[in-house]
Design a protein around this motif. Sequence first.
Motif, PDB file in Angstrom:
ATOM      1  N   ARG A 261       3.887  -2.111  27.998  1.00 49.24           N
ATOM      2  CA  ARG A 261       4.521  -0.673  28.830  1.00 49.24           C
ATOM      3  C   ARG A 261       5.657  -0.797  28.357  1.00 49.24           C
ATOM      4  NH1 ARG A 261       3.163   0.103  34.946  1.00 49.24           N
ATOM      5  NH2 ARG A 261       4.444   1.970  35.266  1.00 49.24           N
ATOM      6  N   ALA A 262       6.424  -1.901  28.600  1.00 49.35           N
ATOM      7  CA  ALA A 262       7.826  -1.832  28.300  1.00 49.35           C
ATOM      8  C   ALA A 262       8.018  -1.561  26.879  1.00 49.35           C
ATOM      9  CB  ALA A 262       8.557  -3.199  28.666  1.00 49.35           C
ATOM     10  N   GLN A 263       7.433  -1.704  25.888  1.00 52.18           N
ATOM     11  CA  GLN A 263       7.666  -1.753  24.412  1.00 52.18           C
ATOM     12  C   GLN A 263       7.342   0.029  24.138  1.00 52.18           C
ATOM     13  OE1 GLN A 263       4.966  -4.589  23.029  1.00 52.18           O
ATOM     14  NE2 GLN A 263       6.535  -5.946  22.334  1.00 52.18           N
ATOM     15  N   LYS A 264       6.256   0.440  24.863  1.00 49.00           N
ATOM     16  CA  LYS A 264       6.081   1.797  24.813  1.00 49.00           C
ATOM     17  C   LYS A 264       7.301   2.685  25.302  1.00 49.00           C
ATOM     18  CE  LYS A 264       0.976   1.725  25.001  1.00 49.00           C
ATOM     19  NZ  LYS A 264       0.094   2.073  25.866  1.00 49.00           N
ATOM     20  N   LEU A 265       7.880   2.260  26.400  1.00 52.35           N
ATOM     21  CA  LEU A 265       9.010   2.973  26.874  1.00 52.35           C
ATOM     22  C   LEU A 265      10.004   3.167  25.953  1.00 52.35           C
ATOM     23  CD1 LEU A 265       9.059   1.926  30.826  1.00 52.35           C
ATOM     24  CD2 LEU A 265       8.741   4.118  29.601  1.00 52.35           C
ATOM     25  N   THR A 266      10.167   1.756  25.255  1.00 55.37           N
ATOM     26  CA  THR A 266      11.673   1.649  24.332  1.00 55.37           C
ATOM     27  C   THR A 266      11.144   2.576  23.068  1.00 55.37           C
ATOM     28  OG1 THR A 266      11.519  -0.688  25.061  1.00 55.37           O
ATOM     29  CG2 THR A 266      12.729  -0.095  22.799  1.00 55.37           C
ATOM     30  N   VAL A 267       9.984   2.710  22.654  1.00 60.70           N
ATOM     31  CA  VAL A 267       9.719   3.641  21.308  1.00 60.70           C
ATOM     32  C   VAL A 267       9.815   5.071  22.186  1.00 60.70           C
ATOM     33  CG1 VAL A 267       7.909   4.549  19.816  1.00 60.70           C
ATOM     34  CG2 VAL A 267       8.168   1.863  20.360  1.00 60.70           C
ATOM     35  N   ALA A 268       9.543   5.359  23.182  1.00 62.39           N
ATOM     36  CA  ALA A 268       9.654   6.759  23.861  1.00 62.39           C
ATOM     37  C   ALA A 268      11.087   7.135  23.907  1.00 62.39           C
ATOM     38  CB  ALA A 268       9.162   6.789  25.148  1.00 62.39           C
ATOM     39  N   GLY A 269      11.933   6.177  24.429  1.00 61.64           N
ATOM     40  CA  GLY A 269      13.361   6.215  24.419  1.00 61.64           C
ATOM     41  C   GLY A 269      14.181   6.703  23.113  1.00 61.64           C
ATOM     42  N   ALA A 270      13.524   5.827  22.151  1.00 58.06           N
ATOM     43  CA  ALA A 270      14.132   6.177  20.658  1.00 58.06           C
ATOM     44  C   ALA A 270      13.648   7.500  20.086  1.00 58.06           C
ATOM     45  CB  ALA A 270      13.689   4.967  20.075  1.00 58.06           C
ATOM     46  N   ALA A 271      12.497   8.008  20.259  1.00 54.76           N
ATOM     47  CA  ALA A 271      12.037   9.372  20.224  1.00 54.76           C
ATOM     48  C   ALA A 271      13.028  10.248  20.958  1.00 54.76           C
ATOM     49  CB  ALA A 271      10.506   9.423  20.581  1.00 54.76           C
ATOM     50  N   ILE A 272      13.030  10.140  22.208  1.00 48.06           N
ATOM     51  CA  ILE A 272      13.909  11.292  22.870  1.00 48.06           C
ATOM     52  C   ILE A 272      15.528  11.131  22.208  1.00 48.06           C
ATOM     53  CG2 ILE A 272      14.920  11.700  25.135  1.00 48.06           C
ATOM     54  CD1 ILE A 272      12.472  10.535  26.182  1.00 48.06           C
ATOM     55  N   PHE A 273      16.086  10.061  21.914  1.00 45.72           N
ATOM     56  CA  PHE A 273      17.422  10.085  21.439  1.00 45.72           C
ATOM     57  C   PHE A 273      17.316  10.951  20.195  1.00 45.72           C
ATOM     58  CE2 PHE A 273      18.318   5.496  23.399  1.00 45.72           C
ATOM     59  CZ  PHE A 273      18.203   5.902  24.711  1.00 45.72           C
ATOM     60  N   ALA A 274      16.326  10.371  19.063  1.00 39.68           N
ATOM     61  CA  ALA A 274      16.296  11.074  17.906  1.00 39.68           C
ATOM     62  C   ALA A 274      16.110  12.414  18.048  1.00 39.68           C
ATOM     63  CB  ALA A 274      14.985  10.758  17.208  1.00 39.68           C
ATOM     64  N   ALA A 275      15.275  13.076  19.081  1.00 30.50           N
ATOM     65  CA  ALA A 275      15.013  14.569  19.219  1.00 30.50           C
ATOM     66  C   ALA A 275      16.398  15.239  19.424  1.00 30.50           C
ATOM     67  CB  ALA A 275      14.031  14.674  20.252  1.00 30.50           C
ATOM     68  N   LEU A 276      17.195  14.555  20.527  1.00 31.31           N
ATOM     69  CA  LEU A 276      18.514  15.116  20.959  1.00 31.31           C
ATOM     70  C   LEU A 276      19.514  15.009  19.966  1.00 31.31           C
ATOM     71  CD1 LEU A 276      18.818  13.481  24.537  1.00 31.31           C
ATOM     72  CD2 LEU A 276      18.728  16.159  24.067  1.00 31.31           C
ATOM     73  N   ALA A 277      19.468  14.135  18.940  1.00 31.56           N
ATOM     74  CA  ALA A 277      20.315  13.923  17.954  1.00 31.56           C
ATOM     75  C   ALA A 277      20.009  15.092  16.988  1.00 31.56           C
ATOM     76  CB  ALA A 277      20.220  12.640  17.411  1.00 31.56           C
ATOM     77  N   LEU A 278      18.685  15.512  16.593  1.00 31.54           N
ATOM     78  CA  LEU A 278      18.513  16.380  15.776  1.00 31.54           C
ATOM     79  C   LEU A 278      18.658  17.913  16.158  1.00 31.54           C
ATOM     80  CD1 LEU A 278      14.720  15.257  14.806  1.00 31.54           C
ATOM     81  CD2 LEU A 278      16.827  15.387  13.069  1.00 31.54           C
ATOM     82  N   LEU A 279      18.796  17.900  17.680  1.00 32.42           N
ATOM     83  CA  LEU A 279      19.049  19.184  18.197  1.00 32.42           C
ATOM     84  C   LEU A 279      20.862  19.381  18.100  1.00 32.42           C
ATOM     85  CD1 LEU A 279      17.540  21.143  19.988  1.00 32.42           C
ATOM     86  CD2 LEU A 279      18.757  20.204  22.217  1.00 32.42           C
ATOM     87  N   LEU A 280      21.478  18.292  18.191  1.00 35.84           N
ATOM     88  CA  LEU A 280      23.060  18.244  18.059  1.00 35.84           C
ATOM     89  C   LEU A 280      23.245  18.576  16.472  1.00 35.84           C
ATOM     90  CD1 LEU A 280      24.669  15.225  19.560  1.00 35.84           C
ATOM     91  CD2 LEU A 280      24.995  17.537  19.943  1.00 35.84           C
ATOM     92  N   ASN A 281      22.413  18.228  15.557  1.00 39.38           N
ATOM     93  CA  ASN A 281      22.660  18.487  14.207  1.00 39.38           C
ATOM     94  C   ASN A 281      22.544  20.079  14.005  1.00 39.38           C
ATOM     95  OD1 ASN A 281      23.076  17.590  11.526  1.00 39.38           O
ATOM     96  ND2 ASN A 281      20.834  17.302  11.047  1.00 39.38           N
ATOM     97  N   GLN A 282      21.555  20.600  14.656  1.00 43.80           N
ATOM     98  CA  GLN A 282      21.315  22.255  14.586  1.00 43.80           C
ATOM     99  C   GLN A 282      22.635  22.845  15.217  1.00 43.80           C
ATOM    100  OE1 GLN A 282      18.932  23.418  13.152  1.00 43.80           O
ATOM    101  NE2 GLN A 282      18.493  21.570  12.338  1.00 43.80           N
TER     102      GLN A 282
END
Lengths: 550, 124
Positions: A370-391
Amino acid sequence: MKIELVDYSIVLIFLAFLFYVGYRCKQQMHSANDFFLVAKKLPAWVIAVSLFSLGLTSFDVIGLSALTADHGIISLHYFWMGTIPALAFLIFCVIPVFAKSQIKNLPDYLHRRFDSDTRRIGACIYILMVCVFCALNLFLGSKALSFFCPLPQGVWITILAAIAAGYVALGGLSAAILNSVLLVSVIVFALTPLSVLGIAHFGDWNKMVIELMDKSYFEIWKPLLGLNSLGVKWEYIFTGLSLSMSLGLFALDYSVVQRVQSLDDANDAKKAVITTGWLRMLSPLIIVFPALVTVAAVPSLKLFDVKDADSGMLILPILMGNWYTPGMFGICVAAFIASVLCSLQAGLMVFSTAVFSDIQNATGYANVVRAQKLTVAGAAIFAALALLLNQFPGASNYVQTIFTFIGVPLCAVTICGMFISGCTSKGAKAGILGGVIIAFLHYGCSILSSISPNLLPAGIGSLIEPLKSQLAYFGFRSAFASNLSRAFFVFIGSIVIALLFSGKQDKTDSKELDLLTFHISSVFARENRMVLLSTMFMLIVLVLLNVGLW
Amino acid sequence: MNFDITRPLALMSILFGVILYLYGQFVVMPFVFDIPHGVVPIKIDQPCGLFYVLFGIVVWQFGRFSKIKALDAGIKKREKELKIKEPAQASTQTEANSEPEPEPKPQSEPEPETKSEPETNSEK
């Protein structure tokens, strides 16, 4: 500049080592507790380097070198006044309180000092801040990496988030802390030769000053006494940067406290922080100095065509492109990846710990997945926000603004709880809310002061017109100056509101309250003498450096 | 945590150093670098590679030194534990020579040696 096979192989070797460390940490992990806490036998120097790595993120390496290129060594305030006093505060105030009360992280402190609601509010604020900061770091890092490797920024963002998620999910906090050593070494390897080549290129300091033809570039306090391009006044450095922002960014940062508290002995933790202070004080040699060298040297070099050069973000990659050859390019790519990972791995640990233990209140031994899944989810959220910043690249300017809105009130309330035993949970919540309202008011005033009443609708314009002279105070030259001023207003406002709204103390256990508040006697304790002397010496050096570069 | 980070750090630095040095030696062409009174041809990969190799060796030695130091500390700790018994042992021997009474055993950590020694001394 052309990246060759040798450069790719260097980067791959570097990544292989990161994953190897993650894998080794995984072998020793048996429960979710092992994922979020480190075993007690990490040496203090590893913690010191991992704390230093928090100051070598893309924001520091790319953003502060850009600031130096634009405004001169005024950026040193970030490294010195914006860090060292906060580290001294961490040594004398935060570590003793957290050590005696056996607290592992900041929401845990908020829970014990106030209540579980304050803990949840705190955890949500930390999650929000970490998402925004990591997205900014991903955005900046991917920009620099696109300069070396012709891949779109979006692809770089995805790759970086996947790397961080990979090894942090494998090894948890232990992997994040141990890998900091590898990350820092690669960043220092890549940047140090630039400083050495800069000295060789100019021969002496004066020649570089002559080349730049602007003496104010080499002064850190004099420009603040008069008009300067940033619009920052000298008092903002003390009140906004040293007092309000740096305490939140360094002394009461989730990941800093998490790492410091992973050491068993409070004295070791203090020594680690002092080492970090010295490293941080020296870090301008590899970040600020090369940026100055670039500004002075690049016009005389054959600068190849760079579309984004005007943005200032690529100041170090430009110098690397001019002076390095294949082989070293690989180290540079690894260093920029490392600078992003420094913030991402810390961010992922904050995200997963805050969601897992502070929001979901989960515990137990069978929760590693569960902790590992949360870590992956966190990375996905950071990447999505960064892609938004890129736009919307302009949005990256608002990251610090967001911190003054939510981070500073939380920091103020935590400090209030640490120093004033009369502060209650009701007061803490009111302090956070009041701080956010003050931030909005300050921001509104600064916007109104910059808009001409003629541009507003007739009714609002006539209302604003008489207030224009009062609003002049909020007319800042740059977002940086505005943020510093706002941080101070919010900090003081939050503390005052928290005290005003604190009714009768709701904590009946006076012993517990005594454990959770700061006592001056802990500073002058006999066993603390060496730490006290070392910190005083560090502060004296800080003052001398500031006087020397006046 | 038994894992020592100095090993991967040293190995990585040595590996980077060797690659850079060899690549600088055999593949990269010298780069003309401006200095105050002229130009010098340099291959930046070579000095950097050498430095990394040196750094790696130093870190490797540092790791070994810390490991030896940790082992030493462990041995000293054990010795200290045993030394608690040594004076007791010594006094046992002298007292056993002078008096026939057996010495009382140390209460904290009873060990077979302390039990047997007074007997052997008295036998002698």
